[in-house]
Motif scaffolding. Structure first.
Motif, PDB file in Angstrom:
ATOM      1  N   LEU A  19       0.818  -1.219   0.000  1.00 52.87           N
ATOM      2  CA  LEU A  19       0.000   0.000   0.000  1.00 52.87           C
ATOM      3  C   LEU A  19       0.850   1.266   0.000  1.00 52.87           C
ATOM      4  O   LEU A  19       0.583   2.178  -0.793  1.00 52.87           O
ATOM      5  N   PRO A  20       1.882   1.370   0.851  1.00 55.57           N
ATOM      6  CA  PRO A  20       2.744   2.562   0.748  1.00 55.57           C
ATOM      7  C   PRO A  20       3.418   2.681  -0.620  1.00 55.57           C
ATOM      8  O   PRO A  20       3.536   3.782  -1.155  1.00 55.57           O
ATOM      9  N   ALA A  21       3.829   1.550  -1.205  1.00 56.60           N
ATOM     10  CA  ALA A  21       4.459   1.596  -2.523  1.00 56.60           C
ATOM     11  C   ALA A  21       3.463   2.034  -3.588  1.00 56.60           C
ATOM     12  O   ALA A  21       3.811   2.770  -4.527  1.00 56.60           O
ATOM     13  N   THR A  22       2.208   1.611  -3.437  1.00 57.73           N
ATOM     14  CA  THR A  22       1.176   2.047  -4.379  1.00 57.73           C
ATOM     15  C   THR A  22       0.947   3.545  -4.280  1.00 57.73           C
ATOM     16  O   THR A  22       0.789   4.237  -5.298  1.00 57.73           O
ATOM     17  N   ARG A  23       0.935   4.062  -3.054  1.00 57.04           N
ATOM     18  CA  ARG A  23       0.787   5.515  -2.880  1.00 57.04           C
ATOM     19  C   ARG A  23       1.936   6.264  -3.547  1.00 57.04           C
ATOM     20  O   ARG A  23       1.730   7.320  -4.156  1.00 57.04           O
ATOM     21  N   LEU A  24       3.149   5.726  -3.448  1.00 57.86           N
ATOM     22  CA  LEU A  24       4.289   6.354  -4.105  1.00 57.86           C
ATOM     23  C   LEU A  24       4.110   6.345  -5.623  1.00 57.86           C
ATOM     24  O   LEU A  24       4.356   7.344  -6.299  1.00 57.86           O
ATOM     25  N   ALA A  25       3.678   5.197  -6.147  1.00 57.43           N
ATOM     26  CA  ALA A  25       3.508   5.081  -7.595  1.00 57.43           C
ATOM     27  C   ALA A  25       2.436   6.025  -8.108  1.00 57.43           C
ATOM     28  O   ALA A  25       2.536   6.553  -9.232  1.00 57.43           O
ATOM     29  N   LEU A  26       1.408   6.270  -7.305  1.00 58.35           N
ATOM     30  CA  LEU A  26       0.324   7.158  -7.732  1.00 58.35           C
ATOM     31  C   LEU A  26       0.754   8.617  -7.797  1.00 58.35           C
ATOM     32  O   LEU A  26       0.027   9.456  -8.328  1.00 58.35           O
ATOM     33  N   GLN A  27       1.947   8.934  -7.286  1.00 65.77           N
ATOM     34  CA  GLN A  27       2.457  10.299  -7.400  1.00 65.77           C
ATOM     35  C   GLN A  27       2.801  10.648  -8.847  1.00 65.77           C
ATOM     36  O   GLN A  27       2.870  11.828  -9.205  1.00 65.77           O
ATOM     37  N   GLY A  28       3.009   9.597  -9.676  1.00 64.74           N
ATOM     38  CA  GLY A  28       3.390   9.880 -11.044  1.00 64.74           C
ATOM     39  C   GLY A  28       2.587   9.157 -12.093  1.00 64.74           C
ATOM     40  O   GLY A  28       2.732   9.453 -13.285  1.00 64.74           O
ATOM     41  N   PHE A  29       1.716   8.216 -11.666  1.00 67.85           N
ATOM     42  CA  PHE A  29       0.999   7.398 -12.640  1.00 67.85           C
ATOM     43  C   PHE A  29      -0.485   7.329 -12.312  1.00 67.85           C
ATOM     44  O   PHE A  29      -0.890   7.338 -11.143  1.00 67.85           O
ATOM     45  N   ASP A  30      -1.292   7.217 -13.373  1.00 66.34           N
ATOM     46  CA  ASP A  30      -2.728   7.045 -13.243  1.00 66.34           C
ATOM     47  C   ASP A  30      -3.033   5.638 -12.720  1.00 66.34           C
ATOM     48  O   ASP A  30      -2.300   4.689 -13.020  1.00 66.34           O
ATOM     49  N   LEU A  32      -4.072  -9.236 -21.975  1.00 65.53           N
ATOM     50  CA  LEU A  32      -4.931  -8.105 -21.622  1.00 65.53           C
ATOM     51  C   LEU A  32      -4.118  -6.950 -21.058  1.00 65.53           C
ATOM     52  O   LEU A  32      -4.301  -5.795 -21.444  1.00 65.53           O
ATOM     53  N   THR A  33      -3.211  -7.265 -20.127  1.00 65.84           N
ATOM     54  CA  THR A  33      -2.521  -6.198 -19.400  1.00 65.84           C
ATOM     55  C   THR A  33      -1.469  -5.470 -20.236  1.00 65.84           C
ATOM     56  O   THR A  33      -1.277  -4.264 -20.065  1.00 65.84           O
ATOM     57  N   LEU A  34      -0.796  -6.184 -21.145  1.00 68.67           N
ATOM     58  CA  LEU A  34       0.237  -5.528 -21.946  1.00 68.67           C
ATOM     59  C   LEU A  34      -0.352  -4.499 -22.915  1.00 68.67           C
ATOM     60  O   LEU A  34       0.128  -3.349 -22.968  1.00 68.67           O
ATOM     61  N   PRO A  35      -1.403  -4.832 -23.681  1.00 66.23           N
ATOM     62  CA  PRO A  35      -2.010  -3.801 -24.539  1.00 66.23           C
ATOM     63  C   PRO A  35      -2.571  -2.621 -23.753  1.00 66.23           C
ATOM     64  O   PRO A  35      -2.465  -1.469 -24.195  1.00 66.23           O
ATOM     65  N   LEU A  36      -3.168  -2.912 -22.591  1.00 64.26           N
ATOM     66  CA  LEU A  36      -3.712  -1.821 -21.782  1.00 64.26           C
ATOM     67  C   LEU A  36      -2.597  -0.927 -21.246  1.00 64.26           C
ATOM     68  O   LEU A  36      -2.785   0.292 -21.106  1.00 64.26           O
ATOM     69  N   THR A  37      -1.452  -1.524 -20.933  1.00 59.54           N
ATOM     70  CA  THR A  37      -0.311  -0.723 -20.490  1.00 59.54           C
ATOM     71  C   THR A  37       0.107   0.260 -21.569  1.00 59.54           C
ATOM     72  O   THR A  37       0.348   1.447 -21.292  1.00 59.54           O
ATOM     73  N   LEU A  38       0.182  -0.223 -22.792  1.00 59.48           N
ATOM     74  CA  LEU A  38       0.562   0.643 -23.912  1.00 59.48           C
ATOM     75  C   LEU A  38      -0.509   1.693 -24.187  1.00 59.48           C
ATOM     76  O   LEU A  38      -0.203   2.845 -24.524  1.00 59.48           O
ATOM     77  N   LEU A  39      -1.777   1.304 -24.033  1.00 54.89           N
ATOM     78  CA  LEU A  39      -2.881   2.223 -24.290  1.00 54.89           C
ATOM     79  C   LEU A  39      -2.925   3.349 -23.265  1.00 54.89           C
ATOM     80  O   LEU A  39      -3.163   4.519 -23.610  1.00 54.89           O
ATOM     81  N   TRP A  40      -2.716   3.008 -21.984  1.00 54.50           N
ATOM     82  CA  TRP A  40      -2.847   3.978 -20.901  1.00 54.50           C
ATOM     83  C   TRP A  40      -1.522   4.617 -20.499  1.00 54.50           C
ATOM     84  O   TRP A  40      -1.479   5.387 -19.533  1.00 54.50           O
ATOM     85  N   MET A  41      -0.454   4.305 -21.218  1.00 53.22           N
ATOM     86  CA  MET A  41       0.854   4.860 -20.859  1.00 53.22           C
ATOM     87  C   MET A  41       0.828   6.381 -20.972  1.00 53.22           C
ATOM     88  O   MET A  41       0.293   6.939 -21.936  1.00 53.22           O
ATOM     89  N   PRO A  42       1.389   7.087 -19.990  1.00 54.39           N
ATOM     90  CA  PRO A  42       1.442   8.554 -20.069  1.00 54.39           C
ATOM     91  C   PRO A  42       2.209   9.012 -21.303  1.00 54.39           C
ATOM     92  O   PRO A  42       3.070   8.298 -21.823  1.00 54.39           O
TER      93      PRO A  42
END
Length: 283
Positions: A19-30, A187-197
């Protein structure tokens, strides 16, 4: 040491930073990109591991169970918690993490055919109550949407844990999460490319560190220990170790962020350890 106990503790230790790592990741990613990216990275690593170790493919009858694992812990829990953490803090989310052992035990009885004693259920509910009561003291602002998302996350995660623990008896502990990560990759790889900043390199370093942790440790390495523990020690019994997760998370916050550990935390942790020990005895 009782069967699976060491592996279970190692898994919980790894998960307690999620959970703390997820909060850190959300500082830069959707949240959507974060969910897809962590699963895709884990899927690529799992695929390489399965090929390198020449693992046999799962049987057709195992695919439905692997799909449940993937929906629960590869996609469902990460997505729901990432969305929830936009509305509530990590301490508030710990209130719901404290309910995971109970959810895992319930699904272990439904899906795994385990039948713990009434003493086990009483101690499990007591331990959950102590954990939730303590975490609620540090919960912060209440959000109906955030709470609903966290409750849903706990339910799908409990199902994924129980189903994975049941399947690990046949496939092996690390193989379960590796196949689930790999089967999610289309599923996850195409979505990663689609939603990449548009410019991911602008994300701060802590966000990248958080993404790396939840991808490799929370999505793969932690489950190597956890599913092996559930298979060896029993889903309901080992699942009670999750009661320690919020307290370990607070401990990491004190170690890494300088947050103060109060006496009430030590007292609550001691009570939870007693409940875990009792529940394992009667499981």
């Amino acid at each position: 040491m009782p069967a699976g106990l060491f592996d279970g503790l190692a898994g919980i230790l790894i998960f307690s930073v999620s959970l703390p790592a997820t909060r850190l990741a959300l500082q830069g990613f959707d949240p959507l990109f974060l969910t897809a990216a962590r699963a895709a990275i884990a899927g690529l690593a799992a695929g390489a591991l399965l090929i390198a170790l020449r693992q046999r493919r799962p049987k057709r009858g195992d695919l439905a169970s692997l799909a449940i694992v993937a929906c629960g812990v590869v996609i469902g829990f990460p997505l729901l918690t990432a969305l929830a953490l936009r509305h509530v803090g990590a301490a508030h989310a710990a209130v719901f993490v404290g309910l995971l052992p109970l959810a895992t035990a319930v699904f272990g009885a439904v899906r795994g055919g385990e039948r713990p004693s009434w003493s086990f259920w009483a101690l499990s509910m007591l331990g959950s109550a102590v954990t939730v009561a303590y975490a609620a003291r540090n919960a912060g602002v209440i959000s109906g949407l955030g709470d609903g998302l966290m409750l849903a996350a706990v339910l799908v995660c409990g199902l994924g844990y129980a189903e994975g623990g049941r399947l690990a008896r046949r496939l092996g502990g690390w193989q379960v999460i590796a196949w689930a990560d790999l089967l999610s990759l289309p599923l996850t790889l195409p979505l990663t490319l689609l939603w990449m900043p548009a410019d991911p390199l602008t994300a701060p370093l802590p966000a990248w560190a958080g993404l790396g942790y939840v991808s490799l440790f929370s999505m793969l390495i932690g489950f190597v220990f956890w599913y092996r523990a559930l298979a060896r020690g029993g889903i309901a019994s080992i699942g009670q170790l999750q009661l320690l997760q919020p307290f370990l998370g607070f401990g990491f916050a004190a170690l890494l962020l300088g947050e103060q550990i109060e006496p009430a935390m030590l007292a609550a942790a001691a009570a939870v350890v007693a409940c875990v020990a009792g529940a394992r005895r009667f499981a």
